[in-house]
Scaffold this motif. Structure first.
Motif, PDB file in Angstrom:
ATOM      1  N   TYR A  74       3.833  90.413  12.552  1.00 22.60           N
ATOM      2  CA  TYR A  74       3.292  91.712  12.159  1.00 22.60           C
ATOM      3  C   TYR A  74       1.776  91.788  12.401  1.00 22.60           C
ATOM      4  O   TYR A  74       1.164  92.794  12.065  1.00 22.60           O
ATOM      5  CB  TYR A  74       3.538  91.949  10.668  1.00 22.60           C
TER       6      TYR A  74
ATOM      7  N   ALA B 218       2.819  97.935  10.366  1.00 17.56           N
ATOM      8  CA  ALA B 218       3.476  98.188   9.084  1.00 17.56           C
ATOM      9  C   ALA B 218       4.510  99.291   9.266  1.00 17.56           C
ATOM     10  O   ALA B 218       4.380 100.153  10.141  1.00 17.56           O
ATOM     11  CB  ALA B 218       2.456  98.584   8.015  1.00 17.56           C
TER      12      ALA B 218
ATOM     13  N   ASP C  10       5.053  97.442   2.651  1.00 16.93           N
ATOM     14  CA  ASP C  10       4.227  96.798   3.682  1.00 16.93           C
ATOM     15  C   ASP C  10       2.773  97.230   3.534  1.00 16.93           C
ATOM     16  O   ASP C  10       1.848  96.407   3.551  1.00 16.93           O
ATOM     17  CB  ASP C  10       4.690  97.223   5.081  1.00 16.93           C
TER      18      ASP C  10
ATOM     19  N   ASP D  76       0.912  95.907   0.372  1.00 14.50           N
ATOM     20  CA  ASP D  76       0.644  94.471   0.480  1.00 14.50           C
ATOM     21  C   ASP D  76      -0.510  94.218   1.451  1.00 14.50           C
ATOM     22  O   ASP D  76      -1.434  93.434   1.165  1.00 14.50           O
ATOM     23  CB  ASP D  76       1.908  93.750   0.960  1.00 14.50           C
TER      24      ASP D  76
ATOM     25  N   TYR E 154       0.127  87.779   5.741  1.00 14.90           N
ATOM     26  CA  TYR E 154       0.859  89.056   5.785  1.00 14.90           C
ATOM     27  C   TYR E 154       2.227  88.917   6.455  1.00 14.90           C
ATOM     28  O   TYR E 154       3.249  89.307   5.881  1.00 14.90           O
ATOM     29  CB  TYR E 154       0.005  90.090   6.499  1.00 14.90           C
TER      30      TYR E 154
ATOM     31  N   THR F 220       4.789  86.947   4.456  1.00 16.71           N
ATOM     32  CA  THR F 220       5.308  87.642   3.272  1.00 16.71           C
ATOM     33  C   THR F 220       6.236  88.788   3.641  1.00 16.71           C
ATOM     34  O   THR F 220       7.330  88.927   3.089  1.00 16.71           O
ATOM     35  CB  THR F 220       4.138  88.184   2.426  1.00 16.71           C
ATOM     36  N   ARG F 221       5.812  89.614   4.590  1.00 15.12           N
ATOM     37  CA  ARG F 221       6.542  90.856   4.847  1.00 15.12           C
ATOM     38  C   ARG F 221       7.679  90.713   5.857  1.00 15.12           C
ATOM     39  O   ARG F 221       8.652  91.456   5.777  1.00 15.12           O
ATOM     40  CB  ARG F 221       5.570  91.943   5.323  1.00 15.12           C
ATOM     41  N   HIS F 222       7.583  89.789   6.812  1.00 15.44           N
ATOM     42  CA  HIS F 222       8.669  89.648   7.795  1.00 15.44           C
ATOM     43  C   HIS F 222       9.991  89.279   7.131  1.00 15.44           C
ATOM     44  O   HIS F 222      11.026  89.901   7.440  1.00 15.44           O
ATOM     45  CB  HIS F 222       8.298  88.635   8.873  1.00 15.44           C
TER      46      HIS F 222
ATOM     47  N   GLU G 193      11.036  89.937   4.153  1.00 12.43           N
ATOM     48  CA  GLU G 193      11.523  91.105   3.413  1.00 12.43           C
ATOM     49  C   GLU G 193      12.082  92.149   4.369  1.00 12.43           C
ATOM     50  O   GLU G 193      13.122  92.765   4.106  1.00 12.43           O
ATOM     51  CB  GLU G 193      10.401  91.697   2.567  1.00 12.43           C
TER      52      GLU G 193
END
Length: 350
Positions: A248, A256, A277, A280, A293, A296-298, A300
């Motif tokens: 990301y 995002a 996204d 955060d 980042y 954490t977000r990938h 999810e």
């Protein structure tokens, strides 16, 4: 600190509001000439409202949003099962047309002294260890960071050279945004299982405004029950893609929302995932922890893609056996409240 954001949908506006609230200078670019007046995403989950509460956006949304009371499933026109919503905090879901959600976010952004620059297109960027130079249709901008929140066909993602891995599903889906009178149970989702594995959903947006979406090419023609339509605000077709970028972020440039991931509308998680996204990422930019980042977000995003595909395959199946199993599960959930509540929690919150 200056952050440029490409895209003024819910994801981009959430990032802008949160960054401005936390003290950053924000420039939000939107190639459209003005705000959108169309509805795409609808459902607001409790977590999204928690994110938007400090800025005051959550309270504004709740004054206008509709609280969904339940989900009704049909086999063609025949009612199969009714499941409740709102029986606990995790099962609550609110509905509001995306254009209204965007309007409240933009009002909050203005409150923090920032505006959306409409009619300004992102065209490219260059970056080094100190910052990012963003090329637009209106000149160059110098920034500390760039966020691509510019949707499935993201120009920022293309400029980053990132592959949008995944696939397009076969067939053409359709959507219609309508005003209608006398629609029964106007606070409930209405799901219709059609022949040949097709599906259709009617979602309340306002008291007399509804979104109709179907895996067939004409959502209104596919509706198996009558609807007294007084106005068609929008209708169109789209292809469902299931895709996600591997990373990301590249240096000081981030993705995002739909620019980073996309999936079917089943489950209604897309806008909520983008809002999460954005929040955060905004906090990480302020805290200087942007290196975490993607990590954490990938995961999810991947989890939501799996859940959405699982739900789509259950409802959008051409297998008579699988369709039968889905109907029996719906009926069991309606007949046995604890089972129904567990189904709803998984559907709403994942």
């Amino acid at each position: 600190m200056h952050v440029v954001i490409a895209g003024a949908g819910p994801t981009g506006l959430t990032a802008a509001v949160e960054l401005a609230r936390l003290g950053a200078r924000v420039t939000t670019l939107e190639k459209r000439s003005g705000p959108s007046y169309l509805s795409r995403a609808v459902g607001l989950q409790p977590r999204s409202l928690e994110i938007l509460r400090p800025s005051g956006v959550a309270d504004a949304l709740l004054r206008e949003a509709m609280s969904f009371s339940g989900i009704t499933f049909h086999l063609r026109a025949e009612e199969v099962a009714r499941l409740p919503l709102g029986f606990d905090a995790a099962s609550r879901l609110w509905g509001l047309a995306q254009d209204r959600t965007e309007a409240h976010l933009e009002t909050a952004l203005t409150h923090y002294g920032e505006i959306v620059r409409y009619g300004v297109e992102f065209r490219g960027f260059s970056q080094d260890a100190k910052g990012v130079t963003v090329e637009t249709g209106d000149g160059h901008l110098e920034a500390d960071y760039l966020i691509g929140a510019d949707g499935v066909h993201s120009a920022v993602r293309a400029a980053m050279g990132l592959e949008f891995r995944g696939r397009d599903l076969p067939g053409t889906w359709s959507i219609a945004d309508v005003d209608a009178e006398g629609w029964p149970d106007p606070t409930r989702f209405q799901g219709f299982l059609l022949d040949q594995g097709d599906v259709l959903v009617v979602v309340p947006l306002e008291e007399s405004r509804f979104r109709v979406i179907s895996s067939r090419e004409d959502a209104l023609a596919a509706l198996p029950v009558p609807m007294d339509i007084r106005r068609v605000r929008r209708r169109g077709n789209f292809t469902v893609s299931v895709r996600q970028v591997k990373r990301y972020q590249e240096g000081r440039v981030f993705l995002a929302g739909d620019a980073a991931h996309c999936h079917s509308p089943v489950g209604g998680r897309g806008m909520n995932l983008g809002i999460a996204d954005a929040a955060d990422l905004a906090q990480r930019i302020i805290d200087g922890t942007t290196d975490g980042y993607t990590e954490t977000r990938h995961p999810e995003g991947a989890r939501v893609l799996r859940l959405s595909e699982r739900g789509r395959k259950m409802l959008n199946t051409t297998s008579a056996t699988r369709r039968g199993l889905a109907i029996r599960a719906m009926k069991l959930g309606a007949a046995v409240p604890p089972v129904g509540r567990a189904m709803v929690r998984r559907l709403v919150s994942g």
